[in-house]
Motif scaffolding. Structure first.
Motif, PDB file in Angstrom:
ATOM      1  N   PRO A  32       0.819  -1.223   0.000  1.00 32.13           N
ATOM      2  CA  PRO A  32       0.000   0.000   0.000  1.00 32.13           C
ATOM      3  C   PRO A  32       0.855   1.275   0.000  1.00 32.13           C
ATOM      4  O   PRO A  32       1.138   1.852   1.052  1.00 32.13           O
ATOM      5  CB  PRO A  32      -0.818  -0.141   1.283  1.00 32.13           C
ATOM      6  CG  PRO A  32       0.024  -0.994   2.172  1.00 32.13           C
ATOM      7  CD  PRO A  32       0.739  -1.952   1.275  1.00 32.13           C
ATOM      8  N   THR A  33       1.285   1.666  -1.168  1.00 33.74           N
ATOM      9  CA  THR A  33       2.088   2.877  -1.336  1.00 33.74           C
ATOM     10  C   THR A  33       1.433   3.769  -2.386  1.00 33.74           C
ATOM     11  O   THR A  33       0.440   3.388  -3.025  1.00 33.74           O
ATOM     12  CB  THR A  33       3.513   2.527  -1.775  1.00 33.74           C
ATOM     13  OG1 THR A  33       3.437   1.862  -3.056  1.00 33.74           O
ATOM     14  CG2 THR A  33       4.193   1.613  -0.760  1.00 33.74           C
ATOM     15  N   TRP A  34       2.036   4.953  -2.569  1.00 34.91           N
ATOM     16  CA  TRP A  34       1.521   5.845  -3.597  1.00 34.91           C
ATOM     17  C   TRP A  34       1.613   5.212  -4.978  1.00 34.91           C
ATOM     18  O   TRP A  34       0.759   5.449  -5.842  1.00 34.91           O
ATOM     19  CB  TRP A  34       2.285   7.171  -3.585  1.00 34.91           C
ATOM     20  CG  TRP A  34       1.892   8.084  -2.464  1.00 34.91           C
ATOM     21  CD1 TRP A  34       2.601   8.383  -1.344  1.00 34.91           C
ATOM     22  CD2 TRP A  34       0.660   8.809  -2.369  1.00 34.91           C
ATOM     23  NE1 TRP A  34       1.912   9.239  -0.543  1.00 34.91           N
ATOM     24  CE2 TRP A  34       0.703   9.536  -1.144  1.00 34.91           C
ATOM     25  CE3 TRP A  34      -0.468   8.923  -3.159  1.00 34.91           C
ATOM     26  CZ2 TRP A  34      -0.333  10.346  -0.719  1.00 34.91           C
ATOM     27  CZ3 TRP A  34      -1.510   9.738  -2.750  1.00 34.91           C
ATOM     28  CH2 TRP A  34      -1.434  10.441  -1.551  1.00 34.91           C
ATOM     29  N   ALA A  35       2.628   4.383  -5.181  1.00 35.51           N
ATOM     30  CA  ALA A  35       2.786   3.731  -6.483  1.00 35.51           C
ATOM     31  C   ALA A  35       1.601   2.822  -6.792  1.00 35.51           C
ATOM     32  O   ALA A  35       1.084   2.795  -7.919  1.00 35.51           O
ATOM     33  CB  ALA A  35       4.088   2.931  -6.515  1.00 35.51           C
ATOM     34  N   SER A  36       1.156   2.071  -5.791  1.00 33.84           N
ATOM     35  CA  SER A  36       0.017   1.180  -6.014  1.00 33.84           C
ATOM     36  C   SER A  36      -1.266   1.973  -6.251  1.00 33.84           C
ATOM     37  O   SER A  36      -2.111   1.587  -7.074  1.00 33.84           O
ATOM     38  CB  SER A  36      -0.153   0.234  -4.831  1.00 33.84           C
ATOM     39  OG  SER A  36      -0.459   0.959  -3.649  1.00 33.84           O
ATOM     40  N   LEU A  37      -1.399   3.101  -5.538  1.00 36.08           N
ATOM     41  CA  LEU A  37      -2.592   3.939  -5.736  1.00 36.08           C
ATOM     42  C   LEU A  37      -2.607   4.539  -7.139  1.00 36.08           C
ATOM     43  O   LEU A  37      -3.650   4.560  -7.802  1.00 36.08           O
ATOM     44  CB  LEU A  37      -2.627   5.055  -4.688  1.00 36.08           C
ATOM     45  CG  LEU A  37      -2.770   4.631  -3.222  1.00 36.08           C
ATOM     46  CD1 LEU A  37      -2.904   5.849  -2.323  1.00 36.08           C
ATOM     47  CD2 LEU A  37      -3.961   3.695  -3.032  1.00 36.08           C
ATOM     48  N   VAL A  38      -1.455   5.026  -7.598  1.00 37.35           N
ATOM     49  CA  VAL A  38      -1.382   5.622  -8.934  1.00 37.35           C
ATOM     50  C   VAL A  38      -1.639   4.562 -10.006  1.00 37.35           C
ATOM     51  O   VAL A  38      -2.342   4.818 -11.002  1.00 37.35           O
ATOM     52  CB  VAL A  38      -0.015   6.295  -9.153  1.00 37.35           C
ATOM     53  CG1 VAL A  38       0.155   6.723 -10.611  1.00 37.35           C
ATOM     54  CG2 VAL A  38       0.137   7.497  -8.223  1.00 37.35           C
ATOM     55  N   ALA A  39      -1.078   3.363  -9.826  1.00 38.54           N
ATOM     56  CA  ALA A  39      -1.300   2.287 -10.799  1.00 38.54           C
ATOM     57  C   ALA A  39      -2.773   1.926 -10.874  1.00 38.54           C
ATOM     58  O   ALA A  39      -3.344   1.776 -11.964  1.00 38.54           O
ATOM     59  CB  ALA A  39      -0.463   1.073 -10.415  1.00 38.54           C
TER      60      ALA A  39
END
Length: 342
Positions: free
Chosen positions: A74-81
């Motif tokens: 759960p990081t910003w990368a997963s949210l953006v993806a």
């Protein structure tokens, strides 16, 4: 430039569908995963878009958009993806080109913000004492509310209004009568672009633009230099001097000056007459536009009434076109304007 919001009903359906579906999915997933608000929100956004804009395959993108949430930390990368995949499902079938790319970028940013809002609600101090299923439902609902903003590119449209641009370009100083005619013409266009079809709009638009064009030229058709009373006084004074002159050279010079003032008077009379004609034709032109706009506003009724009403409308359109041509012909010779200013 006009900024318009179209298809209100679709936007309302999207909003209701996204919020309602997000709540429903989050409640259904609550016993299964702690990611229920995020997953439910993503699925709700997809289902709401499908409900408002059609194409049930949008849900395929929504399902795919949940995978980064499960497969990545759960990081910003997963949210953006996840947001990128979800916004792709929202954007497909919508605007294309640069507007479509801008819509995609807005969709990604909006969906990321929606996820951030859901996370903040889930971890807020005020919600700690709430039952977890209520917290999940509220977080998912907030995500749906924010997520609907991703559909705005479908509803907002910008168009350059040539009439508004021409009105802004009018000289800052216009005679009150000419300014009033321009305002009336602008009001006619405001009604026409909202209520008339494209063909009727085009005729009214060209007529209003012609009125603005002539209004701009009217600034050049102005009397300058000495006023009439001063000119009359100068001519009377020269007449006295001519009568009293005993030297032939002096008398000749006074007579030449008197003739020049007489020419100025003639020029001023011609300019005054030309200006009166210009204003009179502008009045006639604006009145013709008003008449046509009123008749064309009832176009649907005219079509129902049959050929006579439509024939009358066609005749009125010819009147407007003829009025525009006549208005274009009202121009004073440049020499006349120049001479009057000397």
């Amino acid at each position: 430039m006009d900024l318009r919001f179209t298809d209100h009903s679709q936007f309302h359906r999207a909003a209701a569908g996204m919020v309602g579906s997000a709540i429903g999915f989050s409640l259904a997933l609550h016993p299964i995963t702690p990611l229920a608000p995020l997953v439910g929100g993503v699925l709700g956004i997809g289902l709401g878009a499908a409900f408002a804009y059609g194409k049930s395959w949008r849900m395929i993108f929504a399902v795919l958009a949940t995978l980064p949430l499960f497969l990545m930390s759960p990081t910003w990368a997963s949210l953006v993806a996840s947001a990128s995949i979800a916004s792709l499902g929202i954007a497909l079938g919508g605007p294309r080109g640069m507007r479509g790319l801008a819509g995609m970028a807005l969709g990604i940013a909006t969906t990321v913000v929606a996820m951030w809002v859901a996370v903040r609600i889930g971890h807020a101090q005020r919600t700690m004492a709430w039952p977890t299923w209520i917290t999940d439902a509220v977080a998912a609902a907030a995500m749906g509310i924010v997520g609907v903003l991703a559909t705005l590119p479908r509803h907002f449209s910008m168009a350059v209004d040539p009439v508004s641009a021409a009105k802004r370009a009018l000289p800052s100083v216009l005679d009150a009568e000419v300014r009033d005619l321009c305002n009336r013409a602008s009001a006619i266009w405001t009604t026409a672009k909202e209520r008339l079809d494209a063909q009727d709009q085009a005729l009214v638009r060209e007529g209003v633009l012609k009125a603005f064009e002539v209004a701009s030229k009217s600034n050049a058709v102005k009397l300058s230099g000495s006023g009439d009373s001063e000119l009359v006084a100068r001519m009377a004074e020269l007449d006295k001097r001519i009568a009293a002159a005993t030297d032939d050279e002096v008398k000749t010079q006074y007579q030449s000056a008197r003739a020049a003032l007489d020419d100025q008077q003639k020029y001023r009379d011609r300019i005054r007459q030309g200006r009166e004609r210009l204003v009179a034709r502008m009045h006639n032109h604006v009145a013709a536009l008003e008449k046509y706009q009123l008749a064309a506003t009832g176009l649907e009724a005219s079509r129902v009434e049959g050929a006579p009403a439509m024939k009358q409308l066609e005749e009125l359109s010819k009147d407007v076109a003829a009025s525009s041509e006549a208005l274009a012909e009202v121009e004073l010779p440049a020499a006349t304007v120049a001479a009057a200013s000397n």
